[in-house]
Scaffold this motif. Structure first.
Motif, short mmCIF file in Angstrom:
data_model
loop_
_atom_site.label_atom_id
_atom_site.label_comp_id
_atom_site.label_asym_id
_atom_site.label_seq_id
_atom_site.Cartn_x
_atom_site.Cartn_y
_atom_site.Cartn_z
N LEU A 75 0.84 -1.19 0.05
CA LEU A 75 -0.18 -0.08 -0.08
C LEU A 75 0.89 1.27 0.20
CD1 LEU A 75 -2.75 -0.96 2.42
CD2 LEU A 75 -2.91 -1.08 0.03
N VAL A 76 2.05 1.25 0.00
CA VAL A 76 2.92 2.25 -0.01
C VAL A 76 2.90 3.05 -1.41
CG1 VAL A 76 5.40 3.23 0.08
CG2 VAL A 76 4.78 1.50 1.55
N ALA A 77 2.75 2.40 -2.41
CA ALA A 77 2.47 3.12 -3.66
C ALA A 77 1.11 3.90 -3.52
CB ALA A 77 2.32 2.07 -4.78
N ASP A 78 0.00 3.31 -2.99
CA ASP A 78 -1.11 4.01 -2.96
C ASP A 78 -1.05 5.31 -2.02
OD1 ASP A 78 -3.92 4.12 -2.94
OD2 ASP A 78 -4.01 3.72 -0.71
N TYR A 79 -0.33 5.11 -1.00
CA TYR A 79 0.12 6.28 -0.21
C TYR A 79 0.59 7.49 -0.99
CZ TYR A 79 2.55 9.40 3.07
OH TYR A 79 2.91 10.29 3.58
N ASN A 80 1.74 7.14 -1.79
CA ASN A 80 2.34 8.19 -2.47
C ASN A 80 1.41 8.87 -3.71
OD1 ASN A 80 4.79 7.86 -1.36
ND2 ASN A 80 5.74 6.09 -2.51
N ASP A 81 0.73 7.78 -4.22
CA ASP A 81 -0.35 8.36 -5.18
C ASP A 81 -1.31 9.37 -4.57
OD1 ASP A 81 0.85 7.09 -7.24
OD2 ASP A 81 -0.76 5.48 -7.20
N ARG A 82 -1.62 9.30 -3.41
CA ARG A 82 -2.82 9.87 -2.71
C ARG A 82 -2.12 11.30 -2.18
NH1 ARG A 82 -6.66 6.53 1.57
NH2 ARG A 82 -6.11 5.02 -0.45
N TYR A 83 -0.99 11.04 -1.60
CA TYR A 83 -0.44 12.38 -1.17
C TYR A 83 0.80 12.91 -1.74
CZ TYR A 83 -3.38 10.72 2.61
OH TYR A 83 -4.26 10.63 3.58
N GLY A 84 0.84 12.55 -2.97
CA GLY A 84 2.03 13.29 -3.75
C GLY A 84 3.43 12.92 -3.35
N ARG A 85 3.69 12.11 -2.69
CA ARG A 85 5.00 11.92 -1.90
C ARG A 85 5.70 10.79 -2.52
NH1 ARG A 85 3.94 13.06 4.63
NH2 ARG A 85 3.59 15.32 4.19
N THR A 86 7.20 10.65 -2.30
CA THR A 86 7.78 9.56 -2.79
C THR A 86 8.52 8.83 -1.67
OG1 THR A 86 9.74 11.19 -2.75
CG2 THR A 86 8.40 10.86 -4.98
N ALA A 87 7.62 8.35 -0.74
CA ALA A 87 7.93 7.46 0.41
C ALA A 87 8.68 6.26 0.03
CB ALA A 87 6.91 7.44 1.33
N VAL A 88 9.49 5.83 0.74
CA VAL A 88 10.01 4.34 0.47
C VAL A 88 9.32 3.35 1.73
CG1 VAL A 88 11.97 5.16 -0.53
CG2 VAL A 88 12.04 4.63 1.78
N ALA A 89 9.33 2.17 1.45
CA ALA A 89 8.85 1.25 2.45
C ALA A 89 9.62 1.27 3.75
CB ALA A 89 8.47 -0.07 1.85
N LEU A 90 9.28 1.21 4.85
CA LEU A 90 9.92 0.87 6.14
C LEU A 90 10.37 -0.57 6.28
CD1 LEU A 90 11.35 2.10 8.47
CD2 LEU A 90 9.21 1.30 9.93
N GLU A 91 11.43 -0.83 5.98
CA GLU A 91 11.81 -2.43 5.85
C GLU A 91 12.25 -3.21 7.19
OE1 GLU A 91 15.02 -2.57 2.89
OE2 GLU A 91 13.58 -2.08 1.15
N ASP A 92 12.84 -2.55 8.05
CA ASP A 92 13.30 -2.98 9.10
C ASP A 92 12.52 -2.74 10.51
OD1 ASP A 92 14.69 -4.55 11.17
OD2 ASP A 92 16.55 -3.68 10.88
N PHE A 93 11.59 -3.37 10.78
CA PHE A 93 10.64 -3.01 12.23
C PHE A 93 10.15 -4.26 12.59
CE2 PHE A 93 7.92 -3.71 8.40
CZ PHE A 93 6.90 -4.55 9.02
#
Length: 402
Positions: A75-93
């Motif tokens: 859903l990271v791509a959905d977040y970026n599309d919705r808010y016009g951002r270029t976030a990367v997925a948090l991998e280590d959590f």
């Protein structure tokens, strides 16, 4: 009873029953924060720090109710599309628990803890979408509030330069080089100004103006005017003067401020939020112009803007000052506020002064256009050569942490 009124009465009762049935209350489970906003932004200074959120039930539960979660990196791509951002997925959590309990007799769970195990880079958004996977409480999951975008960022630790009557900064390189790669700085159809500003004290006597950036007569951001409060952000271009009269600012606090001149409007933002606007008739902005009064002149400046009243200087600090050759969107303004720093090679970024350091000149620079003497230089990070020059021999800086 008259037959006509009886038919009307029956029809009314049927309609009422239908409305009651249509609005039948169905208790549900949802993420508490997602009821207000589906994005929660958290600043993480170092690996091992955590974010928290909770789960709620629409009513008090009569037995312990277990709720489980899952991460949804797709859903990271959905977040970026919705808010016009270029976030990367948090991998280590790590989820401290992948299941929480709403205890009997309550309607809110214990906190869900997400531990961030990686070091985050300043200037990058890290997104972790989470979603309710299941519940055993007999209530349905409220789909519209079943997911939450956890967005992480690293703090930006830097410095900011003092701007006052002894260290006003000017950009004589705009009138010296009024064209850039086919762009005419004298006839700009779109411009965005943005920076971070903290005022030590506002100007509380006539003309009540503390200049932030730009120059009067064309486009500038400033606090105050004779027609508004001295602590009100205003953007001016000729007779176009929208002001954030409902959002006065305070001394000794940092603000991200922005002005966006598009092909039809002049918009004002404070801390990433739209606060005022005014429509215009399609005029252009001249970034390369300058005014003279007597021997000295002023053009585009940082912490000054006028030939009058000693240039109407700011008494405070500036950082992360930028000029764009395009009208940034509301999402982009909000992104820049949260990220603090931007890529110097970003599309449309004309000039970028971080204001976190300066080069003290070995030999003072006398500018032939403005007829001013400069003692320090603040480098334009874009590499376009639009350096700013200050009048202070040894400017003061403070540490910042955004």
């Amino acid at each position: 009873m008259n037959l006509k009124y009886f038919i009307v009465f029956v029809a009314g009762m049927a309609a009422l029953a239908g409305c009651q049935e249509a609005s039948e209350y169905i208790p549900s489970i949802y993420i508490t924060e997602a009821q207000r906003q589906e994005v929660k932004t958290i600043t993480i200074s170092q690996a091992g720090e955590k974010a928290e959120f909770t789960v709620s039930a629409a009513q008090i539960v009569d037995r312990d109710t277990h709720v489980s979660f899952e991460a949804c990196p797709e859903l990271v791509a959905d977040y970026n599309d919705r808010y016009g951002r270029t976030a990367v997925a948090l991998e280590d959590f790590t989820f401290a628990k992948k299941e929480v309990v709403i205890a009997a007799g309550k309607n809110v769970s214990e906190s869900v803890e997400v531990v961030v195990n990686e070091e985050l880079k300043p200037g990058t958004f890290y997104c972790l979408p989470v979603k309710i996977a299941s519940t055993d409480g007999g209530m349905s999951i409220l789909e519209s509030s079943s997911k939450l975008f956890l967005v992480f960022r690293a703090p930006v630790r830097s410095k900011a330069v003092y701007i006052g009557s002894g260290n006003k900064c000017f950009v004589p390189t705009f009138p010296e080089h009024p064209s850039f790669e086919g762009l005419n700085l004298e006839t700009m159809q779109e411009v965005t100004l943005e920076c971070r500003v903290m005022v030590n004290s506002f100007t509380k006597s006539d003309p009540y103006i503390s200049s932030i950036m730009g120059f009067e007569g064309d486009v500038c951001m400033r606090f105050g005017d004779v027609k508004i409060g001295y602590d009100v952000l205003q953007v001016c271009k000729g007779d176009y003067q929208p002001a954030a009269i409902n959002s006065p600012c305070a001394p000794n606090l940092w603000y991200h401020v922005a002005a966006v001149w598009s092909r039809s409007t002049l918009r004002v933002y404070i801390d990433g939020k739209f606060v005022a606007e005014q429509t215009h008739k399609g005029e252009t902005v001249n970034l390369a112009g300058y005014h003279k009064l007597g021997r000295t002149g002023i053009g585009f400046s940082l912490g000054a803007a006028s030939v009058y009243n000693n240039n109407r200087p700011l008494n405070g600090y500036l950082a992360e000052a930028r000029v764009w050759s395009r009208a940034l969107s509301s999402n982009e303004i909000a992104n820049n506020k949260d990220l603090v720093v931007v890529d110097p090679q970003s599309p449309g970024l004309l000039a970028y002064w971080k204001m976190n350091e300066c080069e003290v000149l070995e030999e003072p620079r006398r500018d032939p256009i403005l007829n001013r003497i400069f003692y320090n230089r603040i480098v334009d990070q874009t590499g376009h050569g639009y350096d700013a020059y200050g009048e202070g021999r040894n400017p003061d800086f403070i540490d910042t942490n955004w």
